[in-house]
Scaffold this motif. Structure first.
Motif, PDB file in Angstrom:
ATOM      1  N   ALA A   1      10.043   2.388   6.064  1.00  0.00           N
ATOM      2  CA  ALA A   1       9.788   2.318   4.627  1.00  0.00           C
ATOM      3  C   ALA A   1       8.718   1.436   4.379  1.00  0.00           C
ATOM      4  N   GLN A   2       8.955   0.408   4.997  1.00  0.00           N
ATOM      5  CA  GLN A   2       7.933  -0.679   4.659  1.00  0.00           C
ATOM      6  C   GLN A   2       6.496  -0.547   5.180  1.00  0.00           C
ATOM      7  N   ALA A   3       6.540   0.651   5.869  1.00  0.00           N
ATOM      8  CA  ALA A   3       4.995   1.202   6.396  1.00  0.00           C
ATOM      9  C   ALA A   3       4.633   2.011   5.300  1.00  0.00           C
TER      10      ALA A   3
ATOM     11  N   VAL B   1       6.212   8.184  10.739  1.00  0.00           N
ATOM     12  CA  VAL B   1       6.885   7.354   9.615  1.00  0.00           C
ATOM     13  C   VAL B   1       8.033   8.271   9.189  1.00  0.00           C
ATOM     14  N   LYS B   2       7.650   9.582   9.045  1.00  0.00           N
ATOM     15  CA  LYS B   2       8.788  10.631   8.519  1.00  0.00           C
ATOM     16  C   LYS B   2       9.900  10.686   9.510  1.00  0.00           C
TER      17      LYS B   2
ATOM     18  N   ARG C   1      15.721   1.405   0.072  1.00  0.00           N
ATOM     19  CA  ARG C   1      15.250   1.745  -1.287  1.00  0.00           C
ATOM     20  C   ARG C   1      14.269   0.801  -1.632  1.00  0.00           C
ATOM     21  N   ARG C   2      14.771  -0.566  -1.385  1.00  0.00           N
ATOM     22  CA  ARG C   2      13.630  -1.643  -1.926  1.00  0.00           C
ATOM     23  C   ARG C   2      12.310  -1.441  -1.295  1.00  0.00           C
ATOM     24  N   SER C   3      12.367  -1.411   0.083  1.00  0.00           N
ATOM     25  CA  SER C   3      11.216  -1.022   0.497  1.00  0.00           C
ATOM     26  C   SER C   3      10.328   0.066   0.070  1.00  0.00           C
TER      27      SER C   3
ATOM     28  N   GLY D   1       2.828   0.131   9.854  1.00  0.00           N
ATOM     29  CA  GLY D   1       2.093  -0.351   8.671  1.00  0.00           C
ATOM     30  C   GLY D   1       0.662  -0.920   9.226  1.00  0.00           C
ATOM     31  N   ALA D   2       0.760  -1.691  10.362  1.00  0.00           N
ATOM     32  CA  ALA D   2      -0.350  -2.245  11.136  1.00  0.00           C
ATOM     33  C   ALA D   2      -1.458  -1.184  11.884  1.00  0.00           C
ATOM     34  N   MET D   3      -0.723  -0.196  12.205  1.00  0.00           N
ATOM     35  CA  MET D   3      -1.584   1.190  12.858  1.00  0.00           C
ATOM     36  C   MET D   3      -2.193   1.610  11.799  1.00  0.00           C
TER      37      MET D   3
END
Length: 206
Positions: free
Chosen positions: A110-112, A94-95, A147-149, A73-75
């Motif tokens: 998933a958070q990313a 990510v994939k 799922r939540r992320s 995410g930061a990237m």
């Protein structure tokens, strides 16, 4: 003293190559902070940092991969502001992490999705549909935390589709409804947070 960042980066690289996995994990935890620092002070080092992220994502130990996935995410944010041409390659990472056998790695990946959605929407919208497929994949994960992320990304996808691909808003709405029917309440809560963005997206097409 930002002039010390390159030397610090060398230490991170050294630790990522340590024979002990817990040393590599601790080094991988620094990658997100390094991305933020480089984005503001030394953006020319971001591609080399990305190579380190990819290296750690391929580690044989899942806890190292998880720590590396947390940096994605930061990237995404760093690349969006300084080197958007690298976002498609980051998306591939990510994939890859979303398909990891360890659910903690998938959750971190998933958070990313949310910061990556925002980055791609502003710099490479042609990749939004492929990103949406990843969101749908994560929404179907067997682990509820994944799922939540993924559900937290739905609002950002709605905003992105409203401006670049409104014809896909109905399909996104189906995903929101799916997540609202999840057996776990925290997934439903995350989906419910996207309802306002969905409303604004639909209204903007009137």
């Amino acid at each position: 003293a930002p002039e010390h960042l390159p030397a610090l980066f060398e230490c991170v690289k050294q630790a990522l190559g340590d024979k002990e996995s817990w040393v590599r994990q601790s080094a991988a935890k620094a990658l997100g902070a390094m991305a933020q620092a480089f984005a503001s002070q030394a953006p020319e080092h971001l591609p080399a940092l990305f190579e380190c992220v990819k290296q750690a994502l391929g580690d044989k130990e899942s806890w190292v991969r998880q720590s590396a996935a947390k940096a994605l995410g930061a990237m995404a944010q760093a690349f969006a502001s300084q080197a958007p041409e690298h976002l498609p390659a980051l998306f591939e990472c990510v994939k890859q992490a979303l398909g990891d056998k360890d659910y903690d790695v998938r959750r971190s990946a998933a958070q990313a999705l949310d910061p990556l959605t925002q980055a791609i929407a502003s710099t490479a919208p042609e990749h939004l549909l492929a990103l949406f497929e990843c969101v749908k994949q994560a929404l179907g994960d067997k682990e509820s935390w994944v799922r939540r992320s993924a559900a937290t990304t739905l609002g950002s996808v709605a905003q992105a589709f409203a401006s670049t691909a409104p014809e896909h808003l109905p399909a996104l709405f189906e995903c929101v409804k799916q997540a609202l029917g999840d057996k776990e309440s925290w997934v439903r809560q995350s989906a419910a947070k996207a309802l306002g963005a969905m409303a604004q997206a639909f209204a903007s097409q009137a």
